[in-house]
Design a protein around this motif. Sequence first.
Motif, mmCIF file in Angstrom:
data_model
loop_
_atom_site.group_PDB
_atom_site.id
_atom_site.type_symbol
_atom_site.label_atom_id
_atom_site.label_comp_id
_atom_site.label_asym_id
_atom_site.label_seq_id
_atom_site.Cartn_x
_atom_site.Cartn_y
_atom_site.Cartn_z
ATOM 1 N N ARG A 83 30.300 49.161 33.044
ATOM 2 C CA ARG A 83 30.797 48.463 31.848
ATOM 3 C C ARG A 83 31.062 49.460 30.733
ATOM 4 O O ARG A 83 32.040 49.354 30.005
ATOM 5 C CB ARG A 83 29.769 47.432 31.370
ATOM 6 N N TYR A 84 30.156 50.413 30.620
ATOM 7 C CA TYR A 84 30.319 51.429 29.580
ATOM 8 C C TYR A 84 31.600 52.235 29.796
ATOM 9 O O TYR A 84 32.369 52.457 28.858
ATOM 10 C CB TYR A 84 29.100 52.346 29.576
ATOM 11 N N TYR A 85 31.877 52.645 31.000
ATOM 12 C CA TYR A 85 33.087 53.413 31.289
ATOM 13 C C TYR A 85 34.329 52.584 30.972
ATOM 14 O O TYR A 85 35.343 53.111 30.538
ATOM 15 C CB TYR A 85 33.104 53.870 32.744
ATOM 16 N N GLU A 86 34.232 51.297 31.226
ATOM 17 C CA GLU A 86 35.363 50.433 30.900
ATOM 18 C C GLU A 86 35.525 50.363 29.379
ATOM 19 O O GLU A 86 36.632 50.488 28.851
ATOM 20 C CB GLU A 86 35.132 49.031 31.466
ATOM 21 N N GLU A 87 34.410 50.220 28.700
ATOM 22 C CA GLU A 87 34.438 50.081 27.241
ATOM 23 C C GLU A 87 35.060 51.305 26.576
ATOM 24 O O GLU A 87 35.821 51.177 25.622
ATOM 25 C CB GLU A 87 33.006 49.879 26.739
ATOM 26 N N ILE A 88 34.720 52.490 27.036
ATOM 27 C CA ILE A 88 35.252 53.695 26.415
ATOM 28 C C ILE A 88 36.614 54.078 27.000
ATOM 29 O O ILE A 88 37.163 55.113 26.646
ATOM 30 C CB ILE A 88 34.283 54.892 26.546
ATOM 31 N N GLY A 89 37.116 53.261 27.917
ATOM 32 C CA GLY A 89 38.460 53.504 28.417
ATOM 33 C C GLY A 89 38.549 54.606 29.454
ATOM 34 O O GLY A 89 39.629 55.125 29.717
ATOM 35 N N LEU A 90 37.423 54.972 30.035
ATOM 36 C CA LEU A 90 37.476 55.982 31.093
ATOM 37 C C LEU A 90 38.088 55.383 32.350
ATOM 38 O O LEU A 90 38.846 56.039 33.060
ATOM 39 C CB LEU A 90 36.061 56.512 31.384
ATOM 40 N N VAL A 91 37.768 54.143 32.613
ATOM 41 C CA VAL A 91 38.412 53.411 33.713
ATOM 42 C C VAL A 91 39.112 52.198 33.101
ATOM 43 O O VAL A 91 38.681 51.699 32.056
ATOM 44 C CB VAL A 91 37.374 52.961 34.768
ATOM 45 N N PRO A 92 40.188 51.731 33.745
ATOM 46 C CA PRO A 92 40.902 50.575 33.187
ATOM 47 C C PRO A 92 40.048 49.313 33.289
ATOM 48 O O PRO A 92 39.162 49.236 34.144
ATOM 49 C CB PRO A 92 42.142 50.473 34.085
ATOM 50 N N PRO A 93 40.314 48.335 32.429
ATOM 51 C CA PRO A 93 39.556 47.079 32.467
ATOM 52 C C PRO A 93 39.664 46.429 33.833
ATOM 53 O O PRO A 93 40.742 46.417 34.431
ATOM 54 C CB PRO A 93 40.254 46.214 31.406
ATOM 55 N N ALA A 94 38.577 45.922 34.316
ATOM 56 C CA ALA A 94 38.579 45.264 35.620
ATOM 57 C C ALA A 94 39.264 43.912 35.499
ATOM 58 O O ALA A 94 39.340 43.330 34.415
ATOM 59 C CB ALA A 94 37.148 45.088 36.108
ATOM 60 N N ALA A 95 39.770 43.432 36.618
ATOM 61 C CA ALA A 95 40.303 42.072 36.658
ATOM 62 C C ALA A 95 39.156 41.093 36.412
ATOM 63 O O ALA A 95 37.984 41.443 36.582
ATOM 64 C CB ALA A 95 40.937 41.817 38.030
ATOM 65 N N ARG A 96 39.504 39.884 35.987
ATOM 66 C CA ARG A 96 38.470 38.877 35.722
ATOM 67 C C ARG A 96 38.734 37.620 36.539
ATOM 68 O O ARG A 96 39.888 37.208 36.715
ATOM 69 C CB ARG A 96 38.465 38.495 34.237
ATOM 70 N N ARG A 97 37.658 36.998 36.954
ATOM 71 C CA ARG A 97 37.807 35.683 37.570
ATOM 72 C C ARG A 97 37.830 34.632 36.465
ATOM 73 O O ARG A 97 37.611 34.933 35.292
ATOM 74 C CB ARG A 97 36.621 35.408 38.485
ATOM 75 N N ASP A 98 38.047 33.378 36.858
ATOM 76 C CA ASP A 98 38.065 32.299 35.869
ATOM 77 C C ASP A 98 36.733 32.230 35.133
ATOM 78 O O ASP A 98 36.664 31.917 33.947
ATOM 79 C CB ASP A 98 38.330 30.956 36.565
ATOM 80 N N SER A 99 35.697 32.556 35.845
ATOM 81 C CA SER A 99 34.363 32.468 35.249
ATOM 82 C C SER A 99 34.133 33.541 34.202
ATOM 83 O O SER A 99 33.180 33.475 33.444
ATOM 84 C CB SER A 99 33.309 32.621 36.341
ATOM 85 N N GLY A 100 35.016 34.546 34.199
ATOM 86 C CA GLY A 100 34.798 35.663 33.284
ATOM 87 C C GLY A 100 34.168 36.856 33.980
ATOM 88 O O GLY A 100 34.097 37.940 33.410
ATOM 89 N N PHE A 101 33.696 36.665 35.185
ATOM 90 C CA PHE A 101 33.094 37.768 35.950
ATOM 91 C C PHE A 101 34.145 38.831 36.249
ATOM 92 O O PHE A 101 35.294 38.503 36.533
ATOM 93 C CB PHE A 101 32.534 37.244 37.279
ATOM 94 N N ARG A 102 33.741 40.059 36.199
ATOM 95 C CA ARG A 102 34.648 41.135 36.608
ATOM 96 C C ARG A 102 34.821 41.115 38.130
ATOM 97 O O ARG A 102 33.882 40.769 38.857
ATOM 98 C CB ARG A 102 34.075 42.491 36.181
ATOM 99 N N ASP A 103 36.004 41.518 38.563
ATOM 100 C CA ASP A 103 36.313 41.452 39.990
ATOM 101 C C ASP A 103 36.895 42.794 40.435
ATOM 102 O O ASP A 103 37.919 43.226 39.929
ATOM 103 C CB ASP A 103 37.339 40.327 40.216
ATOM 104 N N TYR A 104 36.219 43.430 41.377
ATOM 105 C CA TYR A 104 36.625 44.771 41.799
ATOM 106 C C TYR A 104 37.197 44.776 43.204
ATOM 107 O O TYR A 104 36.707 44.056 44.082
ATOM 108 C CB TYR A 104 35.430 45.722 41.733
ATOM 109 N N GLY A 105 38.217 45.607 43.395
ATOM 110 C CA GLY A 105 38.805 45.785 44.716
ATOM 111 C C GLY A 105 38.581 47.202 45.217
ATOM 112 O O GLY A 105 37.912 48.010 44.557
ATOM 113 N N GLU A 106 39.160 47.490 46.346
ATOM 114 C CA GLU A 106 38.964 48.794 46.977
ATOM 115 C C GLU A 106 39.417 49.947 46.071
ATOM 116 O O GLU A 106 38.740 50.963 45.946
ATOM 117 C CB GLU A 106 39.738 48.858 48.297
ATOM 118 N N ARG A 107 40.569 49.769 45.445
ATOM 119 C CA ARG A 107 41.101 50.826 44.594
ATOM 120 C C ARG A 107 40.151 51.111 43.430
ATOM 121 O O ARG A 107 39.956 52.262 43.033
ATOM 122 C CB ARG A 107 42.475 50.446 44.049
#
Lengths: 132, 132
Positions: free
Chosen positions: B18-42
């Motif tokens: 979450r921290y890496y996402e917050e500081i923009g080191l990695v792009p924001p993850a996709a989100r499900r309807d619930s708001g949960f982050r959703d990660y794929g292979e890439r």
Amino acid sequence: MNIGQAAAASGLPTKTIRYYEEIGLVPPAARRDSGFRDYGERDIHLLRFVARARSLGFTVEECRQLLALWQDQDRAAGDVKRLTRERIALIDDKIAQLQALRATLAHLERTCHGGNRPDCPILEGLAGGAVS
Amino acid sequence: MNIGQAAAASGLPTKTIRYYEEIGLVPPAARRDSGFRDYGERDIHLLRFVARARSLGFTVEECRQLLALWQDQDRAAGDVKRLTRERIALIDDKIAQLQALRATLAHLERTCHGGNRPDCPILEGLAGGAVS
DNA sequence: GTTTGACCTTCCTGTTGCTGGAAGGTCCAT
DNA sequence: ATGGACCTTCCAGCAACAGGAAGGTCAAAC
């Protein structure tokens, strides 16, 4: 002696001296009427002790313990020796880690042609393969 | 894939992801309807890359550069090689410093009898004498 | 006597790279 | 439907200071 001179005499920046006072690592300095801090020989001695211990890698908390031992008449040299041994062990660990790190990086660096072609073993190593 | 599984797969704690996402080191993850982050292979691939680079001592900022180079089709392997060389040089410096430190501490430690008498060469070394 | 400039004071923020916790929402199995 | 494991955001804090703002003080030069 003003804080600036104390800094020059102890090798610590003024900021750091004030900080050490603030966190209680060293006792509050005497003050002149103007509010300026006023340092004497004993204070300098103390500051130099701390500066030296810090430069040897002791944490601030360890410095606190070392100071207590230093100022304790009944101090046990064994305690000091133990602290020192622990610090040496930590340093050995750190050195070993850094050497492993260096080996991995050096290996990647050697296998990289360094040209402008897009293939790069370093990035490939980071991306997927076993890195060490 | 939830963030917990992404953590297990990448070797990074969820907090860190979450921290890496917050500081923009990695792009924001996709989100499900619930708001949960959703990660794929890439995404996992990317996270593993970062985890590896961090564990090799690259700073977060350097990771940013490495990622940019990694994802840049026209990247110059030379840039990567240069970053790696710089990092190796830093590591060498650090190792040398630590070894000097260790030598000083070991010397103090050897000269300390370790008993309960109040004299202790380590403290005396810290207090006044030349320490190295 | 005043003015300059170096020094001092406190207070607040920022650094690096996370980690912990609180308050609350979600998912899934029983 | 309920329990517990998971997820969300936000806020605080760790080490060990460093930088800077706003203002007071000191000593010497003019």
